[in-house]
Design a protein around this motif. Structure first.
Motif, PDB file in Angstrom:
ATOM      1  N   UNK A 200       1.426   0.980  -8.395  1.00  0.00           N
ATOM      2  CA  UNK A 200       1.271  -0.276  -9.121  1.00  0.00           C
ATOM      3  C   UNK A 200       0.024  -1.027  -8.634  1.00  0.00           C
ATOM      4  N   UNK A 201      -0.119  -1.184  -7.331  1.00  0.00           N
ATOM      5  CA  UNK A 201      -1.223  -1.983  -6.795  1.00  0.00           C
ATOM      6  C   UNK A 201      -2.577  -1.335  -7.032  1.00  0.00           C
ATOM      7  N   UNK A 202      -2.644  -0.038  -6.903  1.00  0.00           N
ATOM      8  CA  UNK A 202      -3.944   0.636  -6.971  1.00  0.00           C
ATOM      9  C   UNK A 202      -4.269   1.205  -8.347  1.00  0.00           C
ATOM     10  N   UNK A 203      -3.252   1.711  -9.074  1.00  0.00           N
ATOM     11  CA  UNK A 203      -3.541   2.319 -10.371  1.00  0.00           C
ATOM     12  C   UNK A 203      -3.429   1.310 -11.506  1.00  0.00           C
ATOM     13  N   UNK A 204      -2.414   0.472 -11.454  1.00  0.00           N
ATOM     14  CA  UNK A 204      -2.247  -0.504 -12.528  1.00  0.00           C
ATOM     15  C   UNK A 204      -3.132  -1.730 -12.296  1.00  0.00           C
ATOM     16  N   UNK A 205      -3.104  -2.263 -11.072  1.00  0.00           N
ATOM     17  CA  UNK A 205      -3.845  -3.487 -10.776  1.00  0.00           C
ATOM     18  C   UNK A 205      -5.238  -3.227 -10.191  1.00  0.00           C
ATOM     19  N   UNK A 206      -5.552  -1.970  -9.902  1.00  0.00           N
ATOM     20  CA  UNK A 206      -6.902  -1.557  -9.451  1.00  0.00           C
ATOM     21  C   UNK A 206      -7.379  -2.332  -8.233  1.00  0.00           C
ATOM     22  N   UNK A 207      -6.484  -2.466  -7.238  1.00  0.00           N
ATOM     23  CA  UNK A 207      -6.850  -3.225  -6.039  1.00  0.00           C
ATOM     24  C   UNK A 207      -7.471  -2.362  -4.949  1.00  0.00           C
ATOM     25  N   UNK A 208      -7.284  -1.052  -4.985  1.00  0.00           N
ATOM     26  CA  UNK A 208      -7.882  -0.166  -3.996  1.00  0.00           C
ATOM     27  C   UNK A 208      -7.417  -0.408  -2.577  1.00  0.00           C
ATOM     28  N   UNK A 209      -6.134  -0.677  -2.381  1.00  0.00           N
ATOM     29  CA  UNK A 209      -5.605  -0.953  -1.046  1.00  0.00           C
ATOM     30  C   UNK A 209      -5.370   0.343  -0.293  1.00  0.00           C
ATOM     31  N   UNK A 210      -5.530   0.254   1.037  1.00  0.00           N
ATOM     32  CA  UNK A 210      -5.240   1.454   1.836  1.00  0.00           C
ATOM     33  C   UNK A 210      -3.751   1.491   2.165  1.00  0.00           C
ATOM     34  N   UNK A 211      -3.308   2.607   2.738  1.00  0.00           N
ATOM     35  CA  UNK A 211      -1.870   2.844   2.955  1.00  0.00           C
ATOM     36  C   UNK A 211      -1.220   1.769   3.825  1.00  0.00           C
ATOM     37  N   UNK A 212      -1.835   1.326   4.937  1.00  0.00           N
ATOM     38  CA  UNK A 212      -1.178   0.290   5.753  1.00  0.00           C
ATOM     39  C   UNK A 212      -0.947  -1.018   4.984  1.00  0.00           C
ATOM     40  N   UNK A 213      -1.934  -1.399   4.145  1.00  0.00           N
ATOM     41  CA  UNK A 213      -1.761  -2.626   3.368  1.00  0.00           C
ATOM     42  C   UNK A 213      -0.631  -2.474   2.351  1.00  0.00           C
ATOM     43  N   UNK A 214      -0.573  -1.330   1.707  1.00  0.00           N
ATOM     44  CA  UNK A 214       0.497  -1.077   0.733  1.00  0.00           C
ATOM     45  C   UNK A 214       1.857  -1.148   1.423  1.00  0.00           C
ATOM     46  N   UNK A 215       1.938  -0.479   2.579  1.00  0.00           N
ATOM     47  CA  UNK A 215       3.209  -0.462   3.308  1.00  0.00           C
ATOM     48  C   UNK A 215       3.602  -1.868   3.746  1.00  0.00           C
ATOM     49  N   UNK A 216       2.627  -2.631   4.187  1.00  0.00           N
ATOM     50  CA  UNK A 216       2.920  -3.999   4.630  1.00  0.00           C
ATOM     51  C   UNK A 216       3.458  -4.838   3.470  1.00  0.00           C
ATOM     52  N   UNK A 217       2.820  -4.728   2.303  1.00  0.00           N
ATOM     53  CA  UNK A 217       3.289  -5.490   1.145  1.00  0.00           C
ATOM     54  C   UNK A 217       4.673  -5.034   0.694  1.00  0.00           C
ATOM     55  N   UNK A 218       4.888  -3.729   0.695  1.00  0.00           N
ATOM     56  CA  UNK A 218       6.186  -3.202   0.252  1.00  0.00           C
ATOM     57  C   UNK A 218       7.297  -3.694   1.177  1.00  0.00           C
ATOM     58  N   UNK A 219       7.012  -3.717   2.497  1.00  0.00           N
ATOM     59  CA  UNK A 219       8.028  -4.170   3.445  1.00  0.00           C
ATOM     60  C   UNK A 219       8.280  -5.664   3.318  1.00  0.00           C
ATOM     61  N   UNK A 220       7.185  -6.447   3.113  1.00  0.00           N
ATOM     62  CA  UNK A 220       7.341  -7.906   3.047  1.00  0.00           C
ATOM     63  C   UNK A 220       8.089  -8.328   1.791  1.00  0.00           C
TER      64      UNK A 220
END
Length: 900
Positions: A200-220
């Motif tokens: 969602x964050x990288x393909x739909x919203x095109x934010x280009x986040x790396x894995x740690x950022x994605x994991x942090x957002x998913x956990x929060x």
């Protein structure tokens, strides 16, 4: 009632072209082919509607018919709810239109009828059908929940219901789960996994986040979709999204409060103002938004919000109507209230004005109430009362009127009387006095008319008559018949020549008063007038109830043929040319069952009771029919020789009994006492008499006649049991008094029963001439009408008396027919024996009488004779009348008089 539908509520929200592929949920929903119910239950912001919309789109592409309803609080009424459901199904499957058509009637049928028609329509559809109910949590009505549970039970195999809701529906789903007919998707299932969050964050919203950022957002966010969307919108355009995420994950404020502030603060001022000011709307379109904001860019703004994925959902294919995501709307409204607490009411008022101008009455009322625009709300409601009343939406009317300030009601007499009607229809009578007084004061000569507010002048003209009518109803409920008559006369005098409803209602209350005091001719005349007025008013269901009153009065007068014709004419009117019979049709069959019992046609009575029960199940019986039908069923069981079973059925009747305006001329406790006598429990019957305070000296009145005749039966039974003539003489004295009163009032059915009992009492007392004289009078009353049961129901004592009557030349043909009916039918060498009524018909088939003449002789309809004849042919295994007579003669089944 023809109802203006909000078309956009029948469109599924269009899923966006770029979505996260959620294969695991798609696979679970695909299991729905075997399910009756798909339940998507989770708090707001978890993507319930989005999930179902995407699934519905795939199902539609595969050839399914999709019926979608986006529910709103105004649908929390059975009629409103099922009107939208039926319309959605008709839109998806045009051939399944019968239910929607029914709900367009001026007087829509009960929901049970609509459901039966809906199920039958769906059963004929050659396709898979899915009904989606979005936002079901707004429905609080237990009636709707129960009705939906019934629909789920009866769904055809290729039909399923999908529900999106914040809380589980208020009907049991455990049985569906146990049978494997439930597919459930819960909040835990809807949460984004880490992979879905990354997509969602990288393909739909095109934010280009790396894995740690994605994991942090998913956990929060714990995979909460709304929070992720807000976070993505906050990060869009930021140079350092990782820094935002680090800050965000360390913040201890509630995640959505934090994120909504981030999103709103990042919007341009004009967008932010637009979002806040239009947040009060359930549905948005450009012109409506302009009316609220005072701008002219509403359509462009909605399209821009849609393109930017800012929590708007398109509601139609043309993208003219939208709604905000529910969570987003709630948060915007909260922020509007915090920032501009005085702004909300004004916005609601503007919305109400625009919606009223565009004929969206229901939504206009809601916004007017929310904006405390009491006068607009009151005007709209006052004009809506006739429609809501005809559409049987009294609960909705009660709720909406109850939201208005009481002081406003006092200046609006039409609205006050509408409120009185909604309260009385729901059994609430405590506050009626004050409300009627408030309305009544505007009729006084010195009333300050300039202060009175009226929106419906036609209803104002009806006000004097309507007030008097409700006074008559109130007095009737309180048992003050004198006051009821006085108010009813006044209502009748005040009703205008075109006020058919008022004139009919007034005549009805006059009929009730006359009926209660035993003046049956006057009661029948008033009911006849009421019927004509009510039919002209178009209130056909009320006319069916009057049919029952007219027929019951004729039956009490001993006019069995007239009573039957009244029911049959009513039945014809209730069914001819109608896809579904009128409500109240079940009551007519119950009445015909009771008349069939009087003629000793037990099979015919059972058939009418069966039909009545079927129609009751469809909601086509009036509220009192459930008890009344069981009372007649108990009488039939007793006539069949099973008083124990009759007592059980009578107990059921008492359990479902509802009060009514009609006089109670056959109290259930008195009937129970009679059944106790038949069941060999005389002590119980004597206890009943003692508890009622009845004695042979109790004054005779119409409403006590049945009880007094029952007391006479108790005394006759006591005399036979203890071998003492005194109770028998007391019974005879009591019966003479009742006969005198019944004769004076033209109540020949009661007089006939008393004379039958007097003939038995006289015989037991050794007074044969007196006994036969009483029997002669009873036979004279019975002869023109075809009564059988009042005689044969007395058993052996009457059998002996009928033989004596024949020996003395008293009404010989009738006495012989009654004697034949009373005697036990001969043992029949048939796999399925003929009933007593069938033997009677068979005997007449052996004569030269035609079919209509047989019907006339038996006092039944020709169709009833044909039904009996058909069953006789089947049991005798023949194909015609002559063959039936020949076969019956061979088997010795014909009466001696007709046997060759």
């Amino acid at each position: 009632m023809a109802r203006t539908l909000v078309e956009t509520k029948l469109y599924a929200p269009h899923p966006r072209h770029v979505l996260v592929e959620r294969t695991r949920l798609a696979d679970r929903l695909n299991d729905a082919e075997r399910a009756r119910l798909v339940l998507v239950s989770a708090p707001t912001g978890f993507g319930k509607s989005t999930l179902l919309a995407a699934w519905a789109e795939r199902r539609a592409a595969a050839g399914d018919a999709i019926a979608w309803v986006s529910l709103e609080p105004s649908d929390d009424d059975p009629t409103a709810f099922w009107t939208y459901v039926a319309a959605a199904i008709q839109r998806a499957v045009p051939a399944a239109r019968a239910a929607a058509t029914l709900l367009e009637d001026v007087e829509p049928p009960p929901v049970a009828t609509v459901l039966a028609v809906l199920v039958n329509d769906l059963a004929r559809v050659d396709a898979d059908v899915t009904l989606v109910l979005d936002d079901f949590h707004v429905i609080q009505s237990s009636e709707v929940a129960d009705q939906l549970a019934v629909l789920l039970e009866r769904l055809p195999p290729r039909v399923r219901v999908a529900i999106a809701t914040r809380a589980d529906p208020a009907f049991p789903i455990g049985r569906l789960r146990a049978k494997g007919e439930l597919v459930e998707v819960r909040a835990a299932d809807l949460r984004f996994t880490t992979d879905e969050t990354a997509a969602y964050l990288n393909e739909v919203m095109s934010l280009g986040l790396d894995a740690p950022d994605v994991t942090a957002l998913e956990e929060r966010t714990e995979g909460w979709i709304a929070a992720l969307q807000l976070a993505a919108l906050s990060m869009a355009g930021r140079d350092d999204p990782s820094a935002f995420i680090a800050s965000f994950t360390g913040d201890d404020r509630f995640v959505v409060d934090y994120l909504i502030e981030e999103v709103l603060e990042r919007q341009p001022d004009d967008v932010r103002a637009f979002l806040l000011e239009t947040s009060i709307l359930d549905r948005l379109t450009g012109d409506l938004c302009d009316a609220l904001t005072g701008r002219s860019d509403g359509r462009n703004m909605l399209e821009a919000l849609d393109r930017s994925n800012l929590f708007v959902v398109a509601l139609d294919a043309r993208r003219e109507w939208y709604r905000y995501h529910h969570l987003f709307a709630e948060l915007l409204r909260s922020r509007l209230n915090d920032e501009r607490p005085s702004r909300g009411e004004g916005l609601h008022r503007r919305a109400a004005a625009w919606l009223e101008a565009h004929a969206e009455r229901d939504a206009a009322i809601r916004h007017a109430l929310a904006g405390r625009d009491w006068n607009r709300a009151a005007d709209l409601l006052e004009r809506a009362i006739p429609d809501l009343r005809r559409g049987r939406q009294e609960l909705t009317l009660r709720r909406l009127l109850g939201a208005l300030p009481p002081e406003l009601m006092r200046t609006r007499p039409v609205l006050t009387i509408g409120y009185v009607g909604s309260l009385m229809s729901n059994g609430e009578i405590d506050d009626i006095d004050g409300l009627l007084a408030d309305a009544e004061r505007w009729l006084e000569a010195d009333a300050p008319r300039s202060e009175m507010v009226v929106a419906d002048e036609a209803e104002l003209a009806r006000l004097p008559s309507a007030i008097a009518m409700y006074r008559a109803a109130q007095s009737r409920i309180r048992g003050d018949d004198a006051a009821s008559v006085e108010h009813a006369h006044r209502a009748h005098e005040l009703a205008g020549p075109d006020d058919h409803l008022g004139r009919g209602g007034a005549a009805g209350f006059l009929a009730l008063a006359a009926w209660t005091r035993g003046d049956l001719d006057e009661a029948h005349a008033h009911w006849t007038e009421a019927m004509a007025s009510i039919e002209r008013a178009g209130h056909l269901v009320d006319a069916i109830a009057i049919v029952r009153a007219l027929a019951e009065i004729r039956a009490a007068q001993g006019r069995l043929r007239d009573a039957r014709r009244t029911y049959e004419r009513g039945l014809e009117a209730a069914t001819t040319g109608r896809a579904v019979p009128l409500r109240g049709t079940a009551d007519l069959h119950t009445g015909l069952a009771e008349l069939a019992l009087e003629a000793n046609d037990l099979d015919g009575a059972a058939e009418h009771l069966r039909r009545s029960a079927e129609l009751d199940d469809l909601g086509l019986g009036l509220p009192q029919n459930a008890a009344r039908r069981r009372v007649v069923a108990a009488l039939v069981r007793a006539a069949e020789g099973d008083p124990a079973a009759a007592l059980n059925v009578l107990e059921e009747a008492e359990g479902v009994y509802l009060g009514e305006y009609f006089p109670i001329v056959r109290p259930i406790p008195a009937l129970r006492a009679r059944l106790w006598l038949l069941a060999g429990r005389p002590a119980d019957a004597e206890d009943w008499a003692a508890a009622c305070g009845l004695s042979v000296d109790t004054p005779v009145g119409y409403l006590r006649e049945y009880e007094l005749v029952t007391l006479a039966r108790v005394l006759v039974a006591r005399s036979a049991r203890v071998g003492d003539a005194a109770p028998m003489r007391d019974a005879a004295m009591l019966l003479e008094r009742v006969v005198t009163a019944a004769d004076a009032g033209g109540r020949r059915r009661t007089a006939m029963e008393c004379l039958v009992l007097l003939s038995i009492a006289g015989d037991q007392l050794g007074e044969k001439p007196r006994s036969l004289a009483a029997l002669h009078r009873a036979l004279d009353l019975a002869a023109p009408e075809g009564y059988v049961r009042p005689f044969v129901g007395e058993g052996e004592p009457m059998t002996a008396l009928l033989k004596a009557a024949i020996a003395h030349g008293i009404r010989v043909p009738l006495a012989r027919r009654l004697l034949a009916a009373a005697e036990t039918p001969p043992k029949q060498p048939l796999p399925e024996p003929l009933s007593g009524r069938e033997l009677e018909v068979l005997g007449l088939l052996a004569t030269e009488l035609s079919g209509p003449e047989i019907a006339e002789r038996l006092v039944v309809g020709l169709s009833t004779v044909r039904s009996h004849t058909k069953r006789i042919y089947a049991k005798l295994d023949v194909n015609g009348r002559r063959a039936a007579v020949r076969r019956a003669d061979e088997l010795g089944l014909l009466p001696n008089a007709t046997r060759r």
